[in-house]
Design a protein around this motif. Structure first.
Motif, PDB file in Angstrom:
ATOM      1  N   LYS A   2       0.975  -1.215   0.089  1.00 16.40           N
ATOM      2  CA  LYS A   2       0.063   0.041  -0.084  1.00 16.40           C
ATOM      3  C   LYS A   2       0.800   1.294  -0.114  1.00 16.40           C
ATOM      4  CE  LYS A   2      -2.680   2.244   3.594  1.00 16.40           C
ATOM      5  NZ  LYS A   2      -3.778   1.954   4.379  1.00 16.40           N
ATOM      6  N   CYS A  19      -6.774   2.769   8.861  1.00 22.35           N
ATOM      7  CA  CYS A  19      -7.965   2.132   9.428  1.00 22.35           C
ATOM      8  C   CYS A  19      -8.141   2.190  10.695  1.00 22.35           C
ATOM      9  CB  CYS A  19      -8.211   0.811   8.833  1.00 22.35           C
ATOM     10  SG  CYS A  19      -7.759   0.734   6.915  1.00 22.35           S
ATOM     11  N   CYS A  73      -8.806  -2.888   5.509  1.00 22.17           N
ATOM     12  CA  CYS A  73      -8.813  -2.282   4.198  1.00 22.17           C
ATOM     13  C   CYS A  73      -8.363  -3.297   3.152  1.00 22.17           C
ATOM     14  CB  CYS A  73      -8.114  -0.969   3.808  1.00 22.17           C
ATOM     15  SG  CYS A  73      -6.355  -1.226   4.381  1.00 22.17           S
ATOM     16  N   CYS A 131      -4.114  -1.220   9.521  1.00 26.59           N
ATOM     17  CA  CYS A 131      -3.109   0.077   9.330  1.00 26.59           C
ATOM     18  C   CYS A 131      -3.487   1.314   9.754  1.00 26.59           C
ATOM     19  CB  CYS A 131      -3.206   0.122   7.774  1.00 26.59           C
ATOM     20  SG  CYS A 131      -4.642   0.760   7.281  1.00 26.59           S
ATOM     21  N   CYS A 167      -3.567  -5.680   6.272  1.00 22.82           N
ATOM     22  CA  CYS A 167      -4.517  -4.866   7.141  1.00 22.82           C
ATOM     23  C   CYS A 167      -5.677  -5.674   7.344  1.00 22.82           C
ATOM     24  CB  CYS A 167      -4.826  -3.520   6.710  1.00 22.82           C
ATOM     25  SG  CYS A 167      -5.949  -2.768   7.789  1.00 22.82           S
TER      26      CYS A 167
HETATM   27 ZN   LIG Z   1      -6.330  -0.440   6.603  1.00 27.75          ZN
END
Ligand SMILES: [Zn+2]
Ligand SMILES: [Zn+2]
Length: 537
Positions: A5, A55, A24, A52, A21
């Motif tokens: 990411k 989130c 997400c 993460c 994560c």
């Molecule tokens: Zn996340």
């Protein structure tokens, strides 16, 4: 989505692994984590449920430890040690207790979380898991060291994550085959999975066993000894070649009768009071293990020699008499007394140790001054009386024949039940001071109580031999030997030795109230509280 990411490049098994994560479902490389590393910082540790930064409610990354199996923990520890502390290893292998279990013990809260309580037998589980999975993931060093204690990863390039994946597929595959009633050996399935799940063949390269073994080493040593001791070599050359190795080991270690030793220690336990029993069971189980190891090592045992016991109850004499030295020694060895002065092979580091550390010809301890005075007084009327020559103080490493005397001194000056037989496993970290045949002082360091610490277990100088710098030299020597590790020790709060420790830079870390309660008797004037001191490296 298999890309990270944050950096957008791919995640790859064993090379660039990461966490996903749980909200997400984006992947993040370990190295791209906002906190820079996973909690604990172990290499290859991706066994967290991760949320993460974006989130998480707190707007910072959240890590929750997954429930780890013993296989995962041990793979993780070996992988981490292999990549981060390969210097600890002995020829690439780690000791299941001193390295693996110690590491787990120290990092228990990170590996299992503090909510998982240690079971009493957890170290046994470590040993069991290692041998249970030795067909698949672990490699034993038994053939290298002739001792069942050393382990390494069979495929050192495979990450713990990949190993877990392979193991899980093995289990699913096995249950599938079981349902289909097919009979294929586990190893066959395993090899199939291994080929399918590993893209990089480099990873499949198993560890090559180092060829060097104990017997090869000892022939080398014999050559050195011959160079150093020419007089001995003459006689030695004439002796039968095939007995070389055998004698070498015999001169290092006393011969034991294991059964008798056990019987003796058991009967003495029943005689002793409850407290002593406690101490002894601790020290004796270690002793027993040690004896077993020696017996395993001692391959040339055709000749039955007289039994010599390392008995913690040997109180009768604290000096080394010639008779006790010579008991159980063959005629040939008696003639070759020089052999006693040969290099010591350290079972711990595998290195050859010089027999002497230092000779002090100058110190004139109070005890010897008193002896001189007595001799002069007694011989006052003898014309031309000459004092017998004074010997040097000789600093050596611990040898089997020292142990009964040292145990006895410990029993007398510290507390009952102390058995320092174990120190023979790491003679490098010992110092024994002799005046002629009398043991006047000793000091022992236990290496590797954790992978960053050694422990100063005992340091002692006989009264009458103090204040001439013996303890100072022993401590200096042990600090020199103990490279790269902290030294910790306990010292009674009113023990003047504290001054010495502070002189060397030991710092008081904390006070343990009643530390010596279970050791010292009530009539001992030493304070039962202890300082924990540390010398930082
Ligand atoms: Zn996340
Ligand atoms: Zn990344």
């Amino acid at each position: 989505m298999e890309n990270c990411k944050y950096c957008n490049s791919k995640l790859e098994d064993c090379i660039e692994e990461g966490l996903k994560c749980n909200l997400c479902l984006n992947n993040v490389h370990i190295k791209c984590l906002k906190r820079g590393a996973v909690p604990g910082g172990f290499n290859g540790d991706v066994f967290y449920t991760y949320t993460c930064q974006e989130c998480s409610e707190s707007k910072s990354e959240v890590f929750v430890r997954d429930k780890l199996s013993w296989l995962q923990v041990i793979v993780l520890v070996l992988y981490h040690l292999n990549t981060k502390s390969s210097g600890l290893a002995r020829k690439g292998f780690f000791h299941w207790r001193f390295h693996i279990a110690t590491f787990i013990n120290k990092n228990w809260d990170i590996l299992f979380t503090k909510y998982v309580k240690k079971k009493k037998s957890w170290t046994g589980t470590v040993a069991g898991t290692l041998s249970h999975f030795s067909t698949y993931f672990f490699l034993s060093g038994t053939s290298v060291f002739k001792e069942q204690a050393w382990w390494t990863l069979k495929y050192p390039k495979m990450s713990p994550y990949l190993i877990t994946k392979i193991y899980n597929s093995l289990m699913t595959e096995k249950s599938k085959l079981k349902a289909d009633k097919q009979i294929i050996s586990d190893i066959e399935i395993f090899n199939k999975i291994l080929k399918n799940s590993v893209i990089n063949l480099e990873m499949l390269k198993p560890v090559l066993l180092p060829e060097a073994d104990v017997s090869a080493n000892s022939t080398e040593i014999s050559c050195d000894v011959i160079n150093i001791l020419p007089s001995t070599s003459q006689i030695r050359k004439n002796s039968e070649e095939k007995e070389k190795d055998c004698n070498k080991r015999k001169s290092l270690l006393p011969s034991f009768d294991n059964k008798k030793f056990l019987k003796l220690s058991k009967s003495s336990e029943s005689l002793a009071d409850e407290f002593t029993v406690k101490c002894l069971t601790q020290s004796n189980t270690r002793g027993e293990k040690y004896l077993e190891n020696i017996l395993k090592h001692n391959r040339c045992q055709e000749k039955k020699e007289k039994i010599r016991l390392l008995d913690p109850y040997c109180h009768f004499n604290t000096s080394l008499s010639n008779i006790s030295r010579m008991k159980g020694v063959s005629m040939k060895q008696k003639l070759l007394v020089g052999l006693r002065e040969q290099f010591i092979l350290s079972p711990y580091t595998g290195s050859q140790l010089e027999p002497y550390i230092w000779r002090d010809e100058e110190s004139f301890p109070l005890w010897l001054k008193l002896m001189v005075e007595i001799q002069l007084t007694v011989n006052e009327k003898t014309p031309n009386y000459e004092l017998p020559p004074r010997g040097p103080l000789v600093f050596v490493r611990v040898k089997p024949e020292h142990i009964p005397c040292i145990n006895s001194l410990c029993n007398q000056f510290f507390w009952p039940g102390i058995d320092l037989t174990e120190s023979l496993q790491y003679p490098d970290f010992s110092c024994v001071v002799l005046y002629k045949k009398l043991i006047v002082a000793f000091a022992f360091l236990v290496p590797n109580v954790s992978h960053t610490e050694s422990y100063l277990s005992f340091i002692f100088t006989r009264p009458g031999w103090r204040n001439i710098g013996i303890a100072k030299f022993m401590l200096y020597h042990l600090i020199q030997i103990n490279l790269g590790k902290d030294i910790i020790l306990h010292v009674s709060t009113n023990n003047p030795a504290l001054m010495l420790y502070q002189m060397f830079g030991f710092k008081i870390e904390k006070v343990v109230l009643g530390f010596y309660d279970k050791y010292y008797r009530d009539d001992v004037k030493e304070c039962k509280n202890a300082f924990v001191c540390r010398l930082e490296r």
